[in-house]
Design a protein around this motif. Structure first.
Motif, PDB file in Angstrom:
ATOM      1  N   SER A 129       0.790  -1.251   0.013  1.00  0.00           N
ATOM      2  CA  SER A 129       0.036   0.029  -0.137  1.00  0.00           C
ATOM      3  C   SER A 129       0.697   1.096  -0.020  1.00  0.00           C
ATOM      4  N   VAL A 130       1.973   1.073   0.605  1.00  0.00           N
ATOM      5  CA  VAL A 130       3.086   2.381   0.586  1.00  0.00           C
ATOM      6  C   VAL A 130       3.028   2.943  -0.699  1.00  0.00           C
ATOM      7  N   ALA A 131       3.114   2.040  -1.896  1.00  0.00           N
ATOM      8  CA  ALA A 131       3.281   2.489  -3.173  1.00  0.00           C
ATOM      9  C   ALA A 131       2.107   2.744  -3.890  1.00  0.00           C
ATOM     10  N   TYR A 132       0.915   1.917  -3.350  1.00  0.00           N
ATOM     11  CA  TYR A 132      -0.123   1.851  -4.173  1.00  0.00           C
ATOM     12  C   TYR A 132      -0.950   2.859  -3.869  1.00  0.00           C
ATOM     13  N   MET A 133      -0.936   3.386  -2.470  1.00  0.00           N
ATOM     14  CA  MET A 133      -1.947   4.308  -2.126  1.00  0.00           C
ATOM     15  C   MET A 133      -1.285   5.857  -2.213  1.00  0.00           C
ATOM     16  N   ARG A 134       0.127   5.795  -2.449  1.00  0.00           N
ATOM     17  CA  ARG A 134       1.003   7.140  -2.577  1.00  0.00           C
ATOM     18  C   ARG A 134       0.047   8.289  -2.923  1.00  0.00           C
ATOM     19  N   GLU A 135      -0.468   8.270  -3.981  1.00  0.00           N
ATOM     20  CA  GLU A 135      -1.091   9.375  -4.517  1.00  0.00           C
ATOM     21  C   GLU A 135      -2.512   9.497  -4.058  1.00  0.00           C
ATOM     22  N   GLU A 136      -2.959   8.671  -3.073  1.00  0.00           N
ATOM     23  CA  GLU A 136      -4.405   8.808  -2.918  1.00  0.00           C
ATOM     24  C   GLU A 136      -4.755   9.839  -1.635  1.00  0.00           C
ATOM     25  N   VAL A 137      -5.723  10.292  -1.758  1.00  0.00           N
ATOM     26  CA  VAL A 137      -6.320  10.824  -0.520  1.00  0.00           C
ATOM     27  C   VAL A 137      -6.201  10.188   0.902  1.00  0.00           C
ATOM     28  N   ARG A 138      -6.336  10.890   1.890  1.00  0.00           N
ATOM     29  CA  ARG A 138      -6.443  10.281   3.254  1.00  0.00           C
ATOM     30  C   ARG A 138      -5.497   8.970   3.541  1.00  0.00           C
ATOM     31  N   PHE A 139      -4.229   9.048   3.148  1.00  0.00           N
ATOM     32  CA  PHE A 139      -3.296   8.500   3.182  1.00  0.00           C
ATOM     33  C   PHE A 139      -3.299   7.730   4.608  1.00  0.00           C
ATOM     34  N   THR A 140      -3.053   8.776   5.572  1.00  0.00           N
ATOM     35  CA  THR A 140      -2.797   8.226   7.130  1.00  0.00           C
ATOM     36  C   THR A 140      -4.269   7.611   7.521  1.00  0.00           C
ATOM     37  N   GLU A 141      -5.313   8.326   7.085  1.00  0.00           N
ATOM     38  CA  GLU A 141      -6.339   7.658   7.661  1.00  0.00           C
ATOM     39  C   GLU A 141      -6.658   6.148   7.312  1.00  0.00           C
ATOM     40  N   TYR A 142      -6.244   5.791   5.936  1.00  0.00           N
ATOM     41  CA  TYR A 142      -6.095   4.667   5.344  1.00  0.00           C
ATOM     42  C   TYR A 142      -5.393   3.654   6.281  1.00  0.00           C
ATOM     43  N   TYR A 143      -4.108   4.121   6.375  1.00  0.00           N
ATOM     44  CA  TYR A 143      -3.409   3.212   7.450  1.00  0.00           C
ATOM     45  C   TYR A 143      -3.760   3.043   8.794  1.00  0.00           C
ATOM     46  N   SER A 144      -4.429   4.114   9.437  1.00  0.00           N
ATOM     47  CA  SER A 144      -4.851   3.760  10.621  1.00  0.00           C
ATOM     48  C   SER A 144      -6.277   2.557  10.797  1.00  0.00           C
ATOM     49  N   MET A 145      -6.888   2.888   9.494  1.00  0.00           N
ATOM     50  CA  MET A 145      -8.228   1.930   9.340  1.00  0.00           C
ATOM     51  C   MET A 145      -7.525   0.487   9.231  1.00  0.00           C
ATOM     52  N   LEU A 146      -6.551   0.351   8.356  1.00  0.00           N
ATOM     53  CA  LEU A 146      -6.098  -0.944   8.155  1.00  0.00           C
ATOM     54  C   LEU A 146      -5.436  -1.467   9.387  1.00  0.00           C
ATOM     55  N   SER A 147      -4.743  -0.700  10.282  1.00  0.00           N
ATOM     56  CA  SER A 147      -4.234  -1.265  11.381  1.00  0.00           C
ATOM     57  C   SER A 147      -5.229  -1.727  12.487  1.00  0.00           C
ATOM     58  N   LEU A 148      -6.301  -0.890  12.456  1.00  0.00           N
ATOM     59  CA  LEU A 148      -7.560  -1.338  13.438  1.00  0.00           C
ATOM     60  C   LEU A 148      -8.122  -2.550  12.562  1.00  0.00           C
ATOM     61  N   PHE A 149      -8.315  -2.678  11.294  1.00  0.00           N
ATOM     62  CA  PHE A 149      -8.739  -3.895  10.538  1.00  0.00           C
ATOM     63  C   PHE A 149      -8.110  -5.097  11.088  1.00  0.00           C
ATOM     64  N   THR A 150      -6.611  -4.895  10.900  1.00  0.00           N
ATOM     65  CA  THR A 150      -5.700  -6.371  11.262  1.00  0.00           C
ATOM     66  C   THR A 150      -5.966  -6.618  12.848  1.00  0.00           C
ATOM     67  N   ALA A 151      -6.022  -5.353  13.672  1.00  0.00           N
ATOM     68  CA  ALA A 151      -6.255  -5.625  15.402  1.00  0.00           C
ATOM     69  C   ALA A 151      -7.750  -6.465  15.449  1.00  0.00           C
ATOM     70  N   SER A 152      -8.603  -5.989  14.785  1.00  0.00           N
ATOM     71  CA  SER A 152      -9.812  -6.615  15.103  1.00  0.00           C
ATOM     72  C   SER A 152      -9.693  -8.027  14.647  1.00  0.00           C
ATOM     73  N   MET A 153      -9.273  -8.480  13.568  1.00  0.00           N
ATOM     74  CA  MET A 153      -9.291  -9.806  13.106  1.00  0.00           C
ATOM     75  C   MET A 153      -8.282 -10.753  14.301  1.00  0.00           C
ATOM     76  N   LEU A 154      -7.132 -10.138  14.372  1.00  0.00           N
ATOM     77  CA  LEU A 154      -6.588 -10.756  15.451  1.00  0.00           C
ATOM     78  C   LEU A 154      -7.220 -11.120  16.754  1.00  0.00           C
ATOM     79  N   LEU A 155      -7.883  -9.997  17.126  1.00  0.00           N
ATOM     80  CA  LEU A 155      -8.627 -10.211  18.392  1.00  0.00           C
ATOM     81  C   LEU A 155      -9.662 -11.353  17.997  1.00  0.00           C
ATOM     82  N   LEU A 156     -10.219 -11.378  17.107  1.00  0.00           N
ATOM     83  CA  LEU A 156     -11.440 -12.381  16.830  1.00  0.00           C
ATOM     84  C   LEU A 156     -10.670 -13.791  16.877  1.00  0.00           C
ATOM     85  N   VAL A 157      -9.542 -13.689  16.293  1.00  0.00           N
ATOM     86  CA  VAL A 157      -8.832 -15.010  16.264  1.00  0.00           C
ATOM     87  C   VAL A 157      -8.368 -15.662  17.698  1.00  0.00           C
TER      88      VAL A 157
END
Lengths: 688, 99
Positions: A129-157
């Protein structure tokens, strides 16, 4: 690490907050924190994998530590039925009478495998995503949500009870909503996010009811307790059936099974790395994971041991076929892959439904690698090849020469998906088919074989349209940068070798030894590897490739199918039927939603106007009358009266006391002597 | 001589003192009446002391005389200051603390 598994979801959760608050001030706009946290989680997961393998080997009594891994892969040692207890750590959250609620972690082979898959794929997606999302809007928000996504899935696991699991489950749903709607400036994308959210929410209602039913049946939310209850002799079968059906509705929603699969293709509106994450490691597999986690409930509830058709296998089987058929009529490369996911998840659900637990989880494991690979490959194509378009018919074609790494990794992923020997998908899909056949589910084995044929065919069409023929786009295709290609190469490595971990004919059954639970678990069928069936499935896949190649590669020479939809009314009807996605969306939107909007809404409006408003008005005027009464009687008479009385009494007392406070010394002295005299008199009387 | 004659004298003096304190308008006379009351108490103390052959009552009488002397000193000073401020020693006129 097995005892401290809570750290693994905690790391991305912390990085979510860090990125959210400080991400914009960092040099890489928060990406470095996300990658660091998930990278640390990945390392810890690998440690957990080794520790678990050690634990299993110690329990089975043939190991001297970590070296067992190397020996385990290259030697064939099946262990008997030795119980390997899961590592459970939980604390009491609160206790109310007999109801006790705990939070904690439960680590066993399945969890360790999921931790490995989720953190590995998350890590690769983050890097990509560092390369893929570089030009896109809300890059930081994207990464924060991605982190929460992974955290939620790991919690579920790692959750040790269904309540904590539900927290992770809903967290995954929330993050997928936010990420699918990442480009919310376009109405279509936010609609897709809403659709994903609401459709999975429909299933979640079933899940919650199922959890409640199982709580009242087993008297506990703990996963071990629920499973033990399901397997005990005292279990009430009708309760188990009701619980299993409700839980399974949750799986249908989350894992995109028929008939709630319609949100998955629309979810392609999100950024491509998110699609890879959703389809390979997080959201969609959460349902399958739930099925595997609470498997005894389904096993006993649906009477899987008895053989024959059951709800779970039926839904899975239907999903395999309808998903695969829909993949044929898509122009959008990501939608082909999305329908392919639906179909492949159908395999896993069907495998759970026919008692092939190990095969289902094994397919989840291998599918994660090659589906992530395919999605990231499609992203690479659109990023560097087709000018940010996903339309195969108008913007792709002939990309194999300018994009060799993407092409070859995509080919590897497709072979794995199609189940070609010896790629990962072959081993896992074959295990499903063999187990289905051996457990008496012959009809479902046939469905699986048809699915294998269709999978091979639609992937051939997809590859042809993307990488062969003439370039039809308007950009200047070139190979993507290393940040994109390295994850592709890593994933294609796993897509090749991941299947070998449970390659029965080579004597490797490590997956069964390490992942399959040995305590509180139903007895499963482990059939021998069946060469004829494997041969049939590979030939069918090859046939699918061949037929598809014949149709599409020879398009210039006008193959026999060319123009069929124009010539034949039946074929045209079939094509339209597929293109309209079996009219399911029409059913949902025009019949169910419009029905609710139309007569039901009118009825509700009438009820609102005539009943609720009347009640509200009556309540209002009643309240007003009560208020007036209160003012007149209670406030004016009682409250004010009491206040005035007290004031008057105080005034009178004060007036009386004024005479004492005269300021005349001699009056004070008189009072003094009178008081002394009275006291003396009292003393005198008392002493007499 | 019995104890009773002393007690009667003391009671007479004490009642005279009370009368003086309550009835007199002049602050100096009020102070003198207080002295009468104190002396009534002294007579009691000495009489009981002699009657019980115990000197502690006489010692207390000495203390009372000392305190009375000091008290008169302070009392006269207050009366003088009041006189200097309001030009009267009539207690009925000195009622600035009246509530």
């Amino acid at each position: 690490m097995l005892d401290y598994a809570w750290i693994i979801p905690a790391l991305p959760a912390v990085s979510f907050l860090l990125i959210l608050f400080f991400g914009k001030r960092m040099p890489l706009r928060g990406a470095e924190v996300g990658i660091g946290a998930v990278g640390a989680s990945f390392v810890l997961s690998v440690v957990a994998v080794f520790q678990w393998i050690d634990r299993v080997d110690n329990a089975t009594g043939h190991s001297e530590g970590l070296r067992a891994l190397g020996r385990g892969i290259f030697a064939t040692q099946g262990h008997g039925e030795v119980a390997v207890q899961p590592v459970v750590n939980s604390i009491t959250w609160w206790q109310n009478g007999l109801a006790k609620f705990t939070v904690g972690t439960r680590v066993d082979g399945l969890v360790v495998m999921m931790l490995f898959v989720v953190t590995l794929i998350s890590l690769l997606v983050y890097v990509y995503s560092v390369a893929y999302m570089r030009e896109e809007v809300r890059f930081t928000e994207y990464y924060s949500m991605l982190s929460l996504f992974t955290a939620s899935m790991l919690l579920l696991v790692v959750a040790d009870n269904t309540l904590v699991m539900l927290v992770g489950w809903e967290g995954v749903g929330l993050c997928s909503f936010a990420l699918i709607g990442h480009f919310w400036e376009e109405q279509e994308n936010s609609n897709a996010a809403l659709k994903a959210f609401f459709t999975t929410r429909t299933g979640d209602i079933g899940l919650m009811i199922g959890i409640i039913i199982m709580f009242f049946a087993a008297g506990t939310f703990s996963i071990s307790g629920t499973n033990a209850y399901a397997l005990s002799r005292g279990a009430d079968h009708s309760l188990l059936l009701a619980g299993a059906i409700c839980l399974f509705i949750g799986i249908i929603g989350k894992s995109g099974q028929f008939p709630l699969h319609t949100w998955l293709p629309d979810a392609m509106a999100g950024p491509t790395p998110v699609s890879a994450l959703i389809h390979a490691a997080t959201m969609v597999v959460a349902g399958v994971y739930l099925g595997a986690r609470l498997y005894p409930v389904f096993f006993e509830g649906f009477s899987i041991a008895a053989g024959g058709v059951n709800f779970m296998a039926l839904i899975g089987g239907i999903t395999i076929i309808i998903g695969a058929l829909l993949a044929f009529v898509q122009r959008d490369i990501k939608k082909v892959l999305a329908y392919s996911t639906i179909s492949q998840i159908g395999y896993m659900v069907m495998a759970l439904g026919v008692g092939a637990w190990t095969a289902a989880v094994f397919h989840l494991f291998t599918h994660a690698f090659f589906k992530a690979l395919l999605f990231l490959g499609a992203g690479s194509v659109s990023f560097s090849g087709s000018h940010h378009s996903f339309d195969m018919k108008s913007d792709m074609g002939g990309l194999r020469k300018p994009m060799p790494i993407t092409f070859w990794t995509f080919m590897i992923g497709s072979f794995a998906l199609a189940g070609i020997f010896p790629f990962a998908g072959f081993w896992s899909k074959d295990e499903i088919l063999v187990t289905a056949g051996a457990s008496g589910f012959d009809a479902f084995m046939v469905v699986g074989l048809v699915g294998a044929f269709l999978t091979a065919a639609y992937m051939t069409r997809c590859i042809y349209l993307t990488f062969f023929g003439e370039y039809r786009g308007h950009g200047h295709p070139h190979e993507s940068e290393p940040l994109i290609t390295v994850p592709l190469v890593v994933l294609s490595f796993f897509s090749i070798v991941a299947g070998l971990i449970n390659a029965a004919p080579l004597g490797l059954e490590k997956f069964k030894d390490w992942v399959e639970p040995t305590v509180t678990f139903p007895a499963l069928v482990h059939p021998e590897f069946d060469y004829p069936k494997a041969l049939i499935s590979v030939s069918l896949a090859a046939l699918g490739i061949g037929i598809a190649a014949y149709f599409w590669f020879r398009r210039e020479e006008r193959g026999p199918l060319e123009g069929l939809t124009q010539r034949n009314a039946l074929a045209r009807a079939g094509y339209t039927f597929l293109e309209k996605k079996y009219y399911l969306d029409v059913l949902y939107e025009n019949v169910i939603v419009a029905g609710i909007k139309g007569p039901i809404a009118r009825g509700v409006y009438w009820f609102d106007q005539h009943v609720i408003d009347k009640i509200v008005n009556a309540l209002g005027s009643g309240a007003r009358r009560l208020g007036i009464f209160t003012y007149d009687v209670v406030d004016q008479k009682v409250v004010d009266g009491a206040v005035n009385e007290i004031a008057e009494a105080t005034g009178e007392t004060g007036g009386l006391l004024r005479y004492v406070q005269s300021g005349r010394v001699q009056r004070y002295a008189l009072l003094l002597f009178v008081a002394v005299g009275l006291l003396s008199l009292a003393l005198l009387i008392a002493n007499i | 001589m019995g104890l009773n004659q002393f007690l009667i004298l003391s009671a007479f003096l004490f009642c005279t003192g009370i009368y003086g304190v309550l009835a007199r308008k002049n602050a100096v006379l009020v102070l003198m009446s207080i002295e009468l009351m104190l002396n009534a108490v002294n007579i009691n103390l000495v009489a009981f002391s002699a009657y019980r052959s115990n000197v502690s009552g006489q010692v207390f009488a000495l203390f009372v005389i000392t305190i009375a002397a000091a008290e008169v000193g302070v009392g006269l000073a207050i009366v003088l200051l009041i006189y200097r401020n309001v030009h009267t020693s009539d207690l009925d006129e000195v009622d600035q603390l009246k509530g």
